[in-house]
Scaffold this motif. Structure first.
Motif, PDB file in Angstrom:
ATOM      1  N   THR A 155      16.899   4.632   2.689  1.00  0.00           N
ATOM      2  CA  THR A 155      15.963   3.597   2.229  1.00  0.00           C
ATOM      3  C   THR A 155      16.590   2.205   2.265  1.00  0.00           C
ATOM      4  OG1 THR A 155      15.031   5.272   0.769  1.00  0.00           O
ATOM      5  CG2 THR A 155      14.359   2.996   0.383  1.00  0.00           C
ATOM      6  N   PHE A 156      17.866   2.112   1.889  1.00  0.00           N
ATOM      7  CA  PHE A 156      18.556   0.810   1.894  1.00  0.00           C
ATOM      8  C   PHE A 156      18.513   0.185   3.282  1.00  0.00           C
ATOM      9  CE2 PHE A 156      22.489  -1.418   3.009  1.00  0.00           C
ATOM     10  CZ  PHE A 156      22.429  -2.492   2.154  1.00  0.00           C
ATOM     11  N   LEU A 189      26.696   4.069   0.439  1.00  0.00           N
ATOM     12  CA  LEU A 189      26.758   2.703  -0.074  1.00  0.00           C
ATOM     13  C   LEU A 189      27.363   2.645  -1.475  1.00  0.00           C
ATOM     14  CD1 LEU A 189      25.769  -0.054   0.926  1.00  0.00           C
ATOM     15  CD2 LEU A 189      23.654   0.375  -0.308  1.00  0.00           C
ATOM     16  N   ALA A 190      27.112   3.664  -2.267  1.00  0.00           N
ATOM     17  CA  ALA A 190      27.648   3.670  -3.636  1.00  0.00           C
ATOM     18  C   ALA A 190      29.176   3.595  -3.607  1.00  0.00           C
ATOM     19  CB  ALA A 190      27.181   4.914  -4.382  1.00  0.00           C
ATOM     20  N   ASP A 207      22.296   5.576   1.707  1.00  0.00           N
ATOM     21  CA  ASP A 207      22.150   5.134   0.319  1.00  0.00           C
ATOM     22  C   ASP A 207      23.292   5.653  -0.563  1.00  0.00           C
ATOM     23  OD1 ASP A 207      19.754   3.924   1.057  1.00  0.00           O
ATOM     24  OD2 ASP A 207      18.581   5.720   0.574  1.00  0.00           O
ATOM     25  N   GLY A 208      23.692   6.904  -0.350  1.00  0.00           N
ATOM     26  CA  GLY A 208      24.766   7.469  -1.160  1.00  0.00           C
ATOM     27  C   GLY A 208      26.123   6.916  -0.739  1.00  0.00           C
ATOM     28  N   VAL A 229      21.895  -7.041  -1.769  1.00  0.00           N
ATOM     29  CA  VAL A 229      23.012  -7.150  -0.815  1.00  0.00           C
ATOM     30  C   VAL A 229      22.762  -8.304   0.154  1.00  0.00           C
ATOM     31  CG1 VAL A 229      24.129  -6.004   1.152  1.00  0.00           C
ATOM     32  CG2 VAL A 229      23.769  -4.743  -0.989  1.00  0.00           C
ATOM     33  N   GLU A 230      21.548  -8.399   0.651  1.00  0.00           N
ATOM     34  CA  GLU A 230      21.225  -9.458   1.610  1.00  0.00           C
ATOM     35  C   GLU A 230      21.271 -10.832   0.926  1.00  0.00           C
ATOM     36  OE1 GLU A 230      21.182  -9.508   4.691  1.00  0.00           O
ATOM     37  OE2 GLU A 230      19.921 -11.163   5.362  1.00  0.00           O
ATOM     38  N   LEU A 265      18.142  -2.461  -3.637  1.00  0.00           N
ATOM     39  CA  LEU A 265      19.528  -2.839  -3.369  1.00  0.00           C
ATOM     40  C   LEU A 265      19.661  -3.677  -2.092  1.00  0.00           C
ATOM     41  CD1 LEU A 265      22.267  -2.185  -4.663  1.00  0.00           C
ATOM     42  CD2 LEU A 265      22.429  -0.252  -3.112  1.00  0.00           C
ATOM     43  N   ALA A 266      18.838  -3.385  -1.119  1.00  0.00           N
ATOM     44  CA  ALA A 266      18.907  -4.134   0.149  1.00  0.00           C
ATOM     45  C   ALA A 266      18.687  -5.617  -0.107  1.00  0.00           C
ATOM     46  CB  ALA A 266      17.884  -3.588   1.142  1.00  0.00           C
ATOM     47  N   LEU A 283      14.129  -6.845   5.955  1.00  0.00           N
ATOM     48  CA  LEU A 283      14.440  -8.186   5.438  1.00  0.00           C
ATOM     49  C   LEU A 283      15.190  -9.023   6.477  1.00  0.00           C
ATOM     50  CD1 LEU A 283      15.609  -7.281   1.799  1.00  0.00           C
ATOM     51  CD2 LEU A 283      13.402  -8.241   2.500  1.00  0.00           C
ATOM     52  N   THR A 298      15.123  -0.871   4.479  1.00  0.00           N
ATOM     53  CA  THR A 298      14.654  -2.069   3.787  1.00  0.00           C
ATOM     54  C   THR A 298      15.432  -3.296   4.244  1.00  0.00           C
ATOM     55  OG1 THR A 298      14.229  -0.627   1.897  1.00  0.00           O
ATOM     56  CG2 THR A 298      14.066  -2.998   1.516  1.00  0.00           C
ATOM     57  N   LEU A 299      16.740  -3.119   4.433  1.00  0.00           N
ATOM     58  CA  LEU A 299      17.568  -4.238   4.900  1.00  0.00           C
ATOM     59  C   LEU A 299      17.058  -4.731   6.257  1.00  0.00           C
ATOM     60  CD1 LEU A 299      20.077  -5.942   4.163  1.00  0.00           C
ATOM     61  CD2 LEU A 299      21.413  -4.386   5.598  1.00  0.00           C
ATOM     62  N   ARG A 328      10.679  -1.442  -6.686  1.00  0.00           N
ATOM     63  CA  ARG A 328       9.810  -1.256  -5.520  1.00  0.00           C
ATOM     64  C   ARG A 328       9.077   0.074  -5.544  1.00  0.00           C
ATOM     65  NH1 ARG A 328      11.689  -4.231  -0.628  1.00  0.00           N
ATOM     66  NH2 ARG A 328      10.476  -2.697   0.493  1.00  0.00           N
ATOM     67  N   PHE A 352      21.546   6.020  -4.169  1.00  0.00           N
ATOM     68  CA  PHE A 352      22.672   5.130  -4.482  1.00  0.00           C
ATOM     69  C   PHE A 352      23.089   5.291  -5.941  1.00  0.00           C
ATOM     70  CE2 PHE A 352      23.939   1.120  -6.490  1.00  0.00           C
ATOM     71  CZ  PHE A 352      25.104   0.849  -5.805  1.00  0.00           C
ATOM     72  N   ASP A 355      17.352   2.272  -4.041  1.00  0.00           N
ATOM     73  CA  ASP A 355      17.995   2.105  -2.733  1.00  0.00           C
ATOM     74  C   ASP A 355      17.399   0.943  -1.942  1.00  0.00           C
ATOM     75  OD1 ASP A 355      19.533   4.349  -3.335  1.00  0.00           O
ATOM     76  OD2 ASP A 355      18.081   5.719  -2.412  1.00  0.00           O
ATOM     77  N   GLY A 356      16.076   0.815  -1.993  1.00  0.00           N
ATOM     78  CA  GLY A 356      15.416  -0.269  -1.267  1.00  0.00           C
ATOM     79  C   GLY A 356      15.650  -1.610  -1.947  1.00  0.00           C
ATOM     80  N   LEU A 370      28.541  -7.058   5.013  1.00  0.00           N
ATOM     81  CA  LEU A 370      27.529  -7.238   3.965  1.00  0.00           C
ATOM     82  C   LEU A 370      28.186  -7.488   2.605  1.00  0.00           C
ATOM     83  CD1 LEU A 370      25.107  -4.294   4.920  1.00  0.00           C
ATOM     84  CD2 LEU A 370      24.894  -6.687   5.595  1.00  0.00           C
TER      85      LEU A 370
END
Lengths: 316, 316
Positions: free
Chosen positions: A77-78, A98-99, A95-96, B102-103, B98-99, A85, A81-82, B71, B78, B95-96, A44
């Motif tokens: 959540t990331f 990812l930071a 989420d943490g 990133v995408e 961010l997806a 998408l 949501t990813l 959102r 994050f 966090d959401g 990613l």
């Protein structure tokens, strides 16, 4: 920090258990960890370093106790949501968590070395040990399998180690240099012991040893080198060590592991369940319970490994 | 989707309110939005498109009703973790949210156009309108201020519009091309109206108009071009429009805005609070309540703007 007294080589989860034990029984600054970066990967758009991160989280007390990887008190959540998408979701990133990946990737792109990034994060997290990647240069473990050659995380996470392993190679290793901090720690005259944590020898320790100069630096140090068995009763406590040994036509025995490390190690910590094998070892063996369930198990095993190394003593 | 009937130019939050109204009163596929990408920026290694994302979230019903950006049902692990690692935290990324960044960044690096990425996300989110960036080429709004020239988000978010604006420029605009989808929509013979949403003319609409060929395409379309006032009683409902106009030595009046758009627009929607100004306009004016608090306000204003455009009719 004070000068390094103990240096340990480690992979991820299994190795980090003993690394935490060592960290807790030693004084601030006495421990240096050289961690496998062969399972690092780009995903990613981020550079992700699973073993280094597990080590950071474990020593900082931030590791997720339920999952065994990632951070505690994590949210997702990331990832959710990813997925919505249509993004790739086979490698679960909290989420943490990812930071850390975003901040690391930013710093690497800005020209910092991986060592510098990990040191900065460790300092931020209040870790009083030195955590080093084996190299600042990218090394990427590749797994030759019956399903073709796979990037390590494809094999390990996406395909859950299902393909049959035929061989392993460490792409980039030949051109990589040992992280300067690791060379310095290994050359330190006050170094008292080098511990190979109970990580997978083939997937986690071999990539470290594949960096040119690493074996020589380990042997040049006068400190005794001790391996702690990753196998108990023919099985790995965690991970696919025994499965891979079978696929590589190796007997899944601590004796095989000791032979694998021959020429490198001066002592072997064997699990009590395998005590009957002790006479067959060609080097000093310490027999104990190596299964680390509680924090106290990690501390006890760390203390025993250190005493065992002290008994063996420095090489001439 | 059916052929576009209405095309709207829009920036972020203010403009997206009317965009949502238009979306709700039109049938599936009838609306094309051409959105400012001049406030896009690269941050933490990610390409972030605030106006496009606000538009996506607003039309998908995912916009955060409390914050006005980002959102709904968002978490912030994050950001909190990034702060703890010493990372940059002035631009708040949920966090959401961010997806999406990133995408998008992954797809752009893989060679997709921004238009293609936004179209794919819009489809995933079930949006039955065409959302297009003004250009697939990077255009970056730069704000000349008393504190030096600033990247747009530095000025807008990090410094909260505090510096005095002296001039604006749209870096990259001269070399940018209008997004192919926007050119096609503007050339469509069935296009019935073009709406300039109540966005900041200087920060949000001018970057769109700065892309070579955009003004000509707007004028070549036979459809009437209608601007909806972003000023009510000398103030902007949202954002720094009036402050910036003062700093640019412009009277903060809808008349100034209409003059700014002269040669481009065929009608102006004026707020009822400014009705006294109506006789001073040199073009058709529709006077109504332009403040959109409830969803019904957005739909009503959308309907009125469309009827007004229909009354003006196509140019010869």
């Amino acid at each position: 920090m004070s000068a390094p007294k103990i240096l340990a080589l480690s992979g991820g989860i299994g190795g980090a258990k003993l690394a935490l034990g060592l960290y807790r029984v030693l004084s601030a600054g006495e421990l240096t960890l050289v961690v496998n970066s062969g399972d690092d990967f780009e995903h990613l758009g981020l550079t992700i370093c699973p073993d280094l991160d597990t080590t950071l989280y474990t020593l900082a007390g931030l590791a997720n106790p339920e999952l065994g990887w990632g951070r505690r008190d994590e949210t997702w959540t990331f990832m959710k949501t990813l997925e919505s998408l249509g993004g790739e979701s086979w490698f679960r990133l909290g989420d943490g968590d990812l930071a850390l990946h975003v901040e690391r990737t930013r710093r690497l792109k800005a020209g910092e070395t991986l060592s510098a990034v990990i040191a900065a994060v460790a300092a931020r997290l209040g870790i009083q040990a030195t955590i080093l990647p084996m190299s600042d240069d990218p090394v990427r473990t590749r797994v030759a399998t019956d399903a073709g050659e796979l990037a390590f995380q494809d094999y390990f996470v996406r395909l859950r180690c299902a393909p049959q392993v035929r061989a392993l190679r460490f792409a980039g290793a030949a051109a990589a240099a040992v992280a300067p901090g690791a060379l310095a720690a290994l050359a330190a005259p006050q170094l008292e012991a080098i511990i190979l944590c109970p990580s997978n020898p083939y997937l986690s320790v071999d990539p470290i040893l594949a960096v040119p100069g690493m074996r020589a630096a380990l042997r040049s140090s006068g400190a005794p080198v001790i391996a702690v068995t990753p196998l108990v009763g023919g099985q790995a406590i965690k991970g696919p060590t025994a499965k891979i040994m079978g696929e590589l036509r190796l007997a899944p025995s601590p004796l095989t592991i000791a032979r694998h490390y021959s020429g490198l190690i001066d002592g072997f910590v064997l699990d009590a369940r395998d005590a009957a094998l002790a006479p067959q070892f060609a080097l000093p063996v310490h027999v104990t319970d190596t299964v680390m369930v509680e924090l106290t198990d990690r501390e006890r095993l760390a203390r025993e490994a250190l005493s065992f190394a002290a008994r063996i003593g420095r090489r001439a």
